[in-house]
Design a protein around this motif. Structure first.
Motif, short mmCIF file in Angstrom:
data_model
loop_
_atom_site.label_atom_id
_atom_site.label_comp_id
_atom_site.label_asym_id
_atom_site.label_seq_id
_atom_site.Cartn_x
_atom_site.Cartn_y
_atom_site.Cartn_z
N ALA A 47 0.83 -1.21 0.00
CA ALA A 47 0.00 0.00 0.00
C ALA A 47 0.86 1.26 0.00
O ALA A 47 0.33 2.37 0.00
N GLY A 48 2.20 1.09 0.02
CA GLY A 48 3.11 2.24 0.00
C GLY A 48 3.06 3.05 1.28
O GLY A 48 3.34 4.24 1.27
N LEU A 49 2.72 2.39 2.38
CA LEU A 49 2.61 3.09 3.66
C LEU A 49 3.90 2.93 4.46
O LEU A 49 4.33 1.81 4.71
N PRO A 50 4.53 4.04 4.84
CA PRO A 50 5.79 3.94 5.58
C PRO A 50 5.58 3.41 6.99
O PRO A 50 4.52 3.61 7.58
N LEU A 51 6.61 2.74 7.51
CA LEU A 51 6.51 2.14 8.84
C LEU A 51 7.54 2.77 9.76
O LEU A 51 8.73 2.86 9.41
N TYR A 52 7.07 3.18 10.94
CA TYR A 52 7.99 3.80 11.88
C TYR A 52 9.04 2.80 12.35
O TYR A 52 8.76 1.64 12.58
N GLY A 53 10.29 3.30 12.47
CA GLY A 53 11.39 2.42 12.87
C GLY A 53 12.08 1.80 11.67
O GLY A 53 13.15 1.21 11.79
N HIS A 54 11.47 1.93 10.52
CA HIS A 54 12.04 1.41 9.27
C HIS A 54 12.16 2.56 8.26
O HIS A 54 13.24 3.05 8.00
#
Lengths: 370, 121
Positions: free
Chosen positions: A234-241
């Motif tokens: 979904a192209g959603l960024p993930l915190y910590g990455h």
């Protein structure tokens, strides 16, 4: 941390009973997958409805005379302008304009704001928020609540059978209501790219509600493994990455998380950098890459230009089961972040072609209008 | 067939050893979506990286259970990596090695010893 030190969500026993493989995640013992495995769970969510336990995330209320005004000192989004019954994505910032966490904030009722933060960040977040609110508002952790996410094209029909009001909501609506016989806060949102809901309920009722939803044959429990591949597609960024304290919301392509009124006022932490970056002065930006050959490029892999010069790094990557190939999110200088540009990813020393593509990798299916 | 504590198997015919990962390892990995097999002609020592298996979530190294020269790699895994899950101890093999030290094979666990090892995990 030993396994004994891990916290358990109210659904721990339900996961174990369902045959989940439990792993340490954000200080909790969480299901990474159930018996079907990551691939089938991913595809089930895209085709039917997946039920996720996201109770490790932090839930809190911010209360006070004008809680949004106080909260805005440390977050980028316009929360004073957030209408009743709505939810908005925002980022918690540091003084250098870096992202301390990303979060969802809703105004589901008259009881101030309802905030959901990442599990691994919650203690730090609450300390920062409490310091910003001091004397004006308070942040209260809702430790006695669980959070479920029901995601997928059949999620709306499934939930409406129990909570008719859910069918009347659109993407980013949030309501406090009575559901499953308890006080619930339901938002039409999630982090899979699918239509769906996040459902906050009292911890004591979580297992009953979880099992009630699973009685529907359209619903299966889904673990963290598929949650990660779904959000990546979904192209959603993930915190910590993809997001951390060095990355600004503008570099991350989260311009929408910096409200228009906030940009004009410039009254948030890190405004100096963010204002410059909004004007185009950027060193790096987030890109989506389709890996055209070889192995998936994972987090940490170098990104190179066509001549082989290293220009950036992959921050999330893997195989997209619905996309049908290897995909990655990374950061490169803006000149290379052009859809159609061919770059290289270096996997175990081998360069492989990767194409800059538009976000999302798989079309999202949010229901914005009924 | 002989086994390692890293969950590789070796089947020897003459001086050629076929290498793969066990059903236990395939189950632990989850759905395999990509396999990187070694190039023919490559020489590996016991314990060297031989192949890489990738699931949706992660990449895992496969180590050479014995020393030798790669004489054949399983090219079919490029188009059908899921064979590693479906037939880990048959069609899901990675490479055939020409043994340089056949005595290494004898030192590996037989199936009974490997089953006993699994029961301790």
């Amino acid at each position: 941390m030993s396994t004994d030190d891990l916290k358990k969500t109210p659904l721990f026993d339900a996961h174990v009973a369902a045959g989940a493989r439990m792993v340490p995640f954000a200080g909790y013992s969480m299901p990474v997958q159930y018996k079907d495995g990551v691939l089938k769970e991913h595809l089930w969510t895209r085709e039917h409805a997946g039920l996720f336990d996201v109770s490790h995330m932090g839930q809190a209320r911010i209360r006070g005379e004008n809680p949004a005004r106080s909260f805005e000192k440390v977050v980028s989004a316009d929360y004073q302008g957030l209408k009743a019954g709505k939810q908005r994505y925002g980022v918690l910032l540091n003084a250098a304009g870096g992202i301390v966490d990303d979060l969802m904030t809703a105004r589901p009722d008259d009881d101030g704001l309802f905030v959901v933060v990442n599990g691994a960040c919650k203690d730090n977040d609450y300390a920062i928020i409490a310091a910003a609110l001091e004397g004006e508002a308070t942040v209260t952790r809702l430790e006695d609540r669980a959070l479920l996410a029901l995601q997928g094209p059949q999620a709306a029909a499934v939930l409406a059978a129990h909570v008719p009001e859910a069918a009347e909501m659109v993407f980013m609506d949030a309501r406090a209501l009575t559901a499953f016989g308890v006080d619930a806060i339901i938002s039409r949102s999630g982090y899979t790219g699918e239509d769906g809901y996040e459902i906050s309920v009292p911890a004591s009722d979580a297992a009953r509600i979880w099992n009630t939803l699973l009685e529907d044959e359209r619903v299966k429990p889904i673990g963290l493994g598929a949650r990660d591949s779904l959000r990546l597609e979904a192209g959603l960024p993930l915190y910590g990455h993809d997001l951390d304290e060095t990355v600004s919301p503008i570099e991350a392509g989260l311009n929408f998380a910096v409200g228009k009124s906030r940009r004009e006022a410039g009254d948030f932490l890190g405004a100096e950098r963010i204002t410059k970056e909004l004007a185009g002065d950027l060193a790096r930006v987030r890109v989506n890459l389709k890996v055209l050959e070889g192995a998936p490029a994972r987090e940490g892999a170098d990104i190179a230009d066509a001549e082989g010069n290293v220009i950036g790094k992959v921050t999330s990557g893997g195989f997209g089961p619905s996309f049908g190939g290897a995909i990655a999110i990374g950061f490169v200088p803006p000149a290379f972040a052009v859809v159609g540009e061919t770059l290289k990813v270096i996997v175990r020393g081998k360069p492989a072609a990767a194409l800059v593509v538009a976000s999302p990798f798989v079309p999202t299916r949010y229901v914005r209008k009924l | 067939m002989r086994f390692t504590k890293d969950h590789e198997w070796v089947a020897v015919e003459g001086d050629i050893a076929t290498v793969g990962i066990t059903a236990y390892a395939a189950e632990q990995l989850g759905d395999v979506v990509f396999v990187e097999v070694p190039e023919v002609g490559k020489t590996v020592g016991q314990g060297d990286q031989l192949a890489v298996v990738e699931s949706v979530k992660a990449a895992s190294d496969v180590y050479a259970p014995v020393s030798g020269e790669v004489v054949e790699a399983n090219a079919e895994l490029a188009d059908a990596p899921e064979t590693v899950n479906a037939l880990p101890e048959a069609g899901g093999w990675f490479a055939k090695l020409k043994l340089s030290n056949p005595a290494e094979v004898d030192a590996l666990m037989d199936r009974d010893a490997y089953e006993a090892f699994l029961s301790t995990l």
